[in-house]
Design a protein around this motif. Structure first.
Motif, short mmCIF file in Angstrom:
data_model
loop_
_atom_site.label_atom_id
_atom_site.label_comp_id
_atom_site.label_asym_id
_atom_site.label_seq_id
_atom_site.Cartn_x
_atom_site.Cartn_y
_atom_site.Cartn_z
N UNK A 1 0.85 -1.29 -0.09
CA UNK A 1 0.15 0.45 -0.10
C UNK A 1 1.16 0.77 0.15
N UNK A 2 1.90 1.58 0.36
CA UNK A 2 3.07 2.25 0.36
C UNK A 2 3.42 2.81 -1.30
N UNK A 3 4.17 1.57 -1.80
CA UNK A 3 3.87 1.33 -2.77
C UNK A 3 3.31 1.86 -3.78
N UNK A 4 2.00 1.66 -3.37
CA UNK A 4 0.61 2.23 -4.29
C UNK A 4 0.46 3.82 -3.80
N UNK A 5 0.53 4.08 -2.67
CA UNK A 5 0.62 5.73 -2.61
C UNK A 5 2.05 6.30 -3.14
N UNK A 6 3.47 5.25 -3.43
CA UNK A 6 4.05 6.61 -4.38
C UNK A 6 3.93 6.87 -5.22
N UNK A 7 3.14 5.74 -6.16
CA UNK A 7 2.66 5.18 -7.82
C UNK A 7 1.49 5.97 -7.76
N UNK A 8 0.81 6.90 -6.70
CA UNK A 8 0.25 8.08 -6.89
C UNK A 8 0.39 9.34 -6.77
N UNK A 9 1.02 9.61 -5.99
CA UNK A 9 1.80 10.66 -5.68
C UNK A 9 2.76 11.49 -7.31
N UNK A 10 3.47 10.34 -7.47
CA UNK A 10 3.95 10.27 -9.11
C UNK A 10 3.39 10.30 -10.25
N UNK A 11 2.14 10.07 -10.61
CA UNK A 11 1.48 10.07 -11.25
C UNK A 11 1.12 11.77 -11.49
N UNK A 12 -0.20 11.78 -10.18
CA UNK A 12 -0.69 13.16 -9.77
C UNK A 12 0.82 13.70 -10.08
N UNK A 13 1.52 13.95 -10.25
CA UNK A 13 2.33 14.69 -10.28
C UNK A 13 3.01 15.50 -12.01
N UNK A 14 2.87 13.95 -12.59
CA UNK A 14 2.06 14.54 -14.14
C UNK A 14 3.78 13.90 -13.87
N UNK B 1 6.90 10.73 -15.06
CA UNK B 1 7.02 8.91 -15.54
C UNK B 1 8.48 8.54 -14.72
N UNK B 2 8.20 6.79 -13.87
CA UNK B 2 9.27 6.18 -13.45
C UNK B 2 10.67 6.56 -13.97
N UNK B 3 10.81 7.26 -15.16
CA UNK B 3 11.94 7.81 -16.05
C UNK B 3 12.69 8.42 -16.07
N UNK B 4 12.02 9.40 -15.82
CA UNK B 4 11.88 11.30 -15.40
C UNK B 4 12.14 11.27 -13.77
N UNK C 1 18.03 10.56 -9.41
CA UNK C 1 19.52 9.76 -9.36
C UNK C 1 18.97 7.54 -8.50
N UNK C 2 17.72 8.15 -7.94
CA UNK C 2 17.13 6.18 -8.35
C UNK C 2 16.82 5.55 -9.12
N UNK C 3 17.48 4.36 -9.02
CA UNK C 3 17.28 3.41 -9.67
C UNK C 3 15.48 3.50 -10.78
N UNK C 4 15.46 3.72 -12.07
CA UNK C 4 14.00 3.17 -12.14
C UNK C 4 13.80 1.21 -11.70
N UNK C 5 14.62 1.07 -11.84
CA UNK C 5 13.88 -0.50 -11.70
C UNK C 5 14.19 -0.50 -9.43
N UNK D 1 12.34 1.76 -8.36
CA UNK D 1 11.89 2.66 -8.18
C UNK D 1 10.49 1.93 -8.52
N UNK D 2 10.59 1.03 -9.67
CA UNK D 2 9.64 0.20 -9.55
C UNK D 2 8.71 -0.22 -8.91
N UNK D 3 10.05 -1.34 -8.58
CA UNK D 3 10.00 -2.30 -7.66
C UNK D 3 9.97 -1.99 -6.08
N UNK D 4 9.85 -0.19 -5.58
CA UNK D 4 9.45 0.46 -4.46
C UNK D 4 7.62 0.61 -4.60
N UNK D 5 7.18 0.46 -5.91
CA UNK D 5 6.61 0.85 -6.74
C UNK D 5 4.87 -0.09 -6.71
N UNK D 6 5.72 -1.67 -6.77
CA UNK D 6 4.89 -2.41 -6.70
C UNK D 6 4.67 -3.46 -5.38
#
Length: 319
Positions: free
Chosen positions: A9-22, A24-27, A33-37, A39-44
């Motif tokens: 659920x914390x990962x889902x919250x991070x994803x929601x914050x990221x998307x609300x700010x527009x 992408x994981x790459x951006x 400097x946080x590796x994209x992989x 970030x993906x694992x945190x959000x999952x």
């Protein structure tokens, strides 16, 4: 105290914050400097967030994610339930126990084993077993062996090699010490007072007596003193019963804690009576026990205390 979190659920919250700010994981990865992989694992919900990563994401999102993650602290939620259980053990309030159990199941009913680490899942199942064991104690179930087996099963979820012969070899967190104390209570009900005191004295040595210790840890210390005193009473060792009751009272008063103080004053008063102390001395202790119950609003329990004292010891209390 170990810390565990509802990572999904914390990962889902991070994803929601990221998307609300527009973003992408790459951006986010490029800017922080946080590796994209990672970030993906945190959000999952598959990755524990390090302090450094949480700090970088907080700066980038301009949100206090340290405050956010506190709401997903599984142990904090569990600790709240354990604190409520402590009070129920003291008051033997069956209705409150059932209400807490139902509330607990509502909060955790949608959690699948994959939502937690193996350890977290064990801690949650531990709580369910503790409630089951305490329910049997409150309902005065006479099958003490069954009650003890429930509490032992609970401890084995996190200390798989635990048994009554090697218990002193382990280090315990506060959750586990609570269960250990409940095992001692079950042993007391089975008239095994010496083993019960052996466990309770070990628990006392394992607890933190410093001023900085948590309130719930201080309550466990008081609970140990109270049960040790009662065990010595049942062993007809009234001097020791008085000694541990006084130790518990002094500790509770020094910590400004009223929790279980009624038990300690009652044990003190009965020990004083059986040691042929002056009537004014033992009645003062017993009346303090009744007064504390009334202050806490336990009027029926106070009435029961007075009736038991009259029937068992022919002592009539003023209050």
């Amino acid at each position: 105290m170990f810390e565990t979190y509802d990572l999904k659920n914390f990962g889902a919250r991070i994803r929601k914050i990221r998307k609300s700010l527009g973003y992408s994981q790459t951006q986010v990865s490029t800017e922080t400097g946080v590796h994209r992989d990672t970030l993906r694992r945190i959000e999952n919900g598959n990755n524990i967030v390090t302090f450094d990563t949480l700090n970088k994401l907080s700066m980038f999102f301009k949100k206090d994610l340290f405050h956010e993650i506190a709401h997903y602290n599984t142990n904090r939620n569990l600790l709240n339930y354990y604190e409520k259980i402590d009070d129920i053990i003291s008051s033997y309030d069956y209705d409150k126990l059932i209400n807490i159990s139902n509330d607990f199941e509502v909060n955790f009913k949608d959690k699948s084993p994959s939502d937690f680490s193996l350890y977290e899942g064990g801690v949650i199942e531990q709580f369910r077993l503790i409630v089951k064991g305490i329910e049997k104690l409150i309902k005065k179930d006479q099958d003490n062996k069954k009650i003890m087996s429930i509490f032992k099963e609970a401890l084995k979820l996190t200390l798989k090699d635990f048994n009554l012969y090697n218990f002193s070899k382990f280090k315990y967190n506060l959750f586990e010490i609570r269960i250990l104390i409940m095992i001692a209570v079950a042993l007391k009900r089975d008239n095994n007072y010496e083993k019960s005191n052996e466990i309770l004295k070990f628990a006392l040595k394992s607890l933190d007596f410093s001023e900085e210790s948590l309130l719930n840890e201080k309550k466990l210390i008081i609970k140990c003193f109270s049960n040790i005193s009662y065990n010595y009473h049942n062993m007809n060792n009234y001097m020791k019963s008085l000694e541990y009751a006084i130790k518990g009272i002094v500790y509770a008063i020094n910590q400004d804690i009223i929790y279980a103080l009624n038990h300690l004053y009652y044990r003190k008063g009965i020990a004083e009576y059986l040691l042929d102390k002056d009537e004014s001395i033992y009645k003062d202790s017993l009346n303090k026990a009744i007064h504390i119950l009334e202050i806490k609003g336990y009027y029926e329990l106070a009435k029961k205390y007075k009736e038991i004292t009259k029937d068992r010891y022919n002592i009539y209390l003023d209050r």
